[in-house]
Scaffold this active site. Sequence first.
Site, PDB file in Angstrom:
ATOM      1  N   TRP A 100       0.829  -1.210   0.000  1.00 46.55           N
ATOM      2  CA  TRP A 100       0.000   0.000   0.000  1.00 46.55           C
ATOM      3  C   TRP A 100       0.862   1.259   0.000  1.00 46.55           C
ATOM      4  CZ3 TRP A 100      -4.096  -1.576  -1.979  1.00 46.55           C
ATOM      5  CH2 TRP A 100      -4.732  -2.743  -1.576  1.00 46.55           C
ATOM      6  N   ASP A 167      -1.868   6.798   6.191  1.00 43.31           N
ATOM      7  CA  ASP A 167      -2.883   5.846   5.742  1.00 43.31           C
ATOM      8  C   ASP A 167      -3.167   4.923   6.931  1.00 43.31           C
ATOM      9  OD1 ASP A 167      -4.358   3.766   4.698  1.00 43.31           O
ATOM     10  OD2 ASP A 167      -2.937   3.253   3.108  1.00 43.31           O
ATOM     11  N   LYS A 191     -12.007  -1.819   6.296  1.00 46.59           N
ATOM     12  CA  LYS A 191     -11.124  -2.597   7.149  1.00 46.59           C
ATOM     13  C   LYS A 191     -11.607  -2.578   8.602  1.00 46.59           C
ATOM     14  CE  LYS A 191      -8.417  -3.651   3.729  1.00 46.59           C
ATOM     15  NZ  LYS A 191      -7.650  -2.584   3.118  1.00 46.59           N
TER      16      LYS A 191
HETATM   17  C1  LIG Z   1      -6.937  -2.065   1.875  1.00 46.70           C
HETATM   18  C2  LIG Z   1      -5.964  -0.990   2.027  1.00 46.70           C
HETATM   19  C3  LIG Z   1      -5.836   0.042   1.072  1.00 46.70           C
HETATM   20  C4  LIG Z   1      -6.645   0.066  -0.207  1.00 46.70           C
HETATM   21  O1  LIG Z   1      -7.948   0.380   0.076  1.00 46.70           O
HETATM   22  P1  LIG Z   1      -9.045   0.574  -1.072  1.00 46.70           P
HETATM   23  O2  LIG Z   1     -10.150   1.208  -0.304  1.00 46.70           O
HETATM   24  O3  LIG Z   1      -9.370  -0.788  -1.577  1.00 46.70           O
HETATM   25  O4  LIG Z   1      -8.483   1.452  -2.113  1.00 46.70           O
HETATM   26  C5  LIG Z   1      -4.927   1.037   1.313  1.00 46.70           C
HETATM   27  N1  LIG Z   1      -4.167   1.049   2.415  1.00 46.70           N
HETATM   28  C6  LIG Z   1      -4.242   0.079   3.346  1.00 46.70           C
HETATM   29  C7  LIG Z   1      -3.374   0.152   4.561  1.00 46.70           C
HETATM   30  C8  LIG Z   1      -5.150  -0.968   3.183  1.00 46.70           C
HETATM   31  O5  LIG Z   1      -5.230  -1.918   4.118  1.00 46.70           O
END
Ligand SMILES: *Cc1c(COP(=O)(O)O)cnc(C)c1O
Length: 354
Positions: A100, A167, A191
């Site tokens: 990511w 993030d 998540k």
């Molecule tokens: C799943 C995830 C993403 C991507 O998320 P999307 O909503 O599918 O674009 C980005 N960063 C982390 C840490 C993730 O776990």
Amino acid sequence: MKKHNFSAGPCILPQEVLQKASEAVLNFNDDNLSLIEISHRSKSFVKVMEKARSLALELLGLENKGYKAVFLQGGASLEFLMVAYNLLHKKAAYLNTGTWANNAIKEAKAFGEVLEVGSSKDNHFNYIPKGYIIPEDVDYFHCTSNNTIVGTQMKAFPETKVSLVCDMSSDIFSRQLDFEKFDLIYAGAQKNMGPAGTTLVIIKEEILGKVEREIPTMLDYQVHIAKESMANTPSVFAVYVSMLTMQWLKDLGGIKFIEKVNNKKAALLYAEIDRNSLFTGIVAKEDRSTMNATFTLTDVSLKETFDTMWSAAGINGLNGHRSVGGYRASMYNALPLYSVQVLVDIMQELEAKK
Ligand SMILES: *Cc1c(COP(=O)(O)O)cnc(C)c1O
């Protein structure tokens, strides 16, 4: 009976939230209309959006501190781009801790110079780089608090004068942090907060409006803040369910409460991984994630037996990410401690069988 859902994402949600959400799909607020067939500008939905935005700030302790919360679409992946579009003038620093983070770096490169100040690529991202230096002349520093795929988590964040952008997709609302250290936090809902379809972005307003480039309307944080997440039709269902989950967390006692539960779950599973000679953890111990625990069998010939056992015990979503292999137990907020105990019992049964 509901399965023990260790899915990495979309993730387990509290049963009472699913119940309320399904009721709202049929008859929202006793209005004899469905939540998903009313105007997003109706009073009932505007209230939901306002509640969602205020709960997010409240749970993080960021009310009245210059922050705004918005619910956007496009997933966390679109934030990789939006962050750079809105904040990157010349140069930004990124910490590369996995897939990511790497995707975020890739997007930022279109807007300016990207300094990879630290990376754990040399060892399959199985640790968090430390001791890296963030130059003071960068526009911001970007990091990923929890690396969902490989199972590492940042336990500390750098002391720096530059803006911290993070993030937090897979550990938002899971542990107490000094959230005021961050100028921008984003998290895809699926998540640890709700269903897929919306992304929470928390922004310190004063950092915006400083780049010179033209920003397309729908990629401009200032537009979304001004329009209170209603620049276009928001993802009403995803925002509603996220709001219910945040309310559920608040009623339980907030992040302070859930962090203790999360620590218990992680301690229980990691203790078994370390004790049971049939299993071994994938990442450096000090960087282990409380959300996503990754491990492998020491004897791969036991794979079929183990897979049959956990599957028969009603466990779902334990297979590791295709890029890592092995197993990944995701223990998000809504996963009960009991589910982790069921998994640990299976690991011990496998040991007894051998
Ligand atoms: C799943 C995830 C993403 C991507 O998320 P999307 O909503 O599918 O674009 C980005 N960063 C982390 C840490 C993730 O776990």
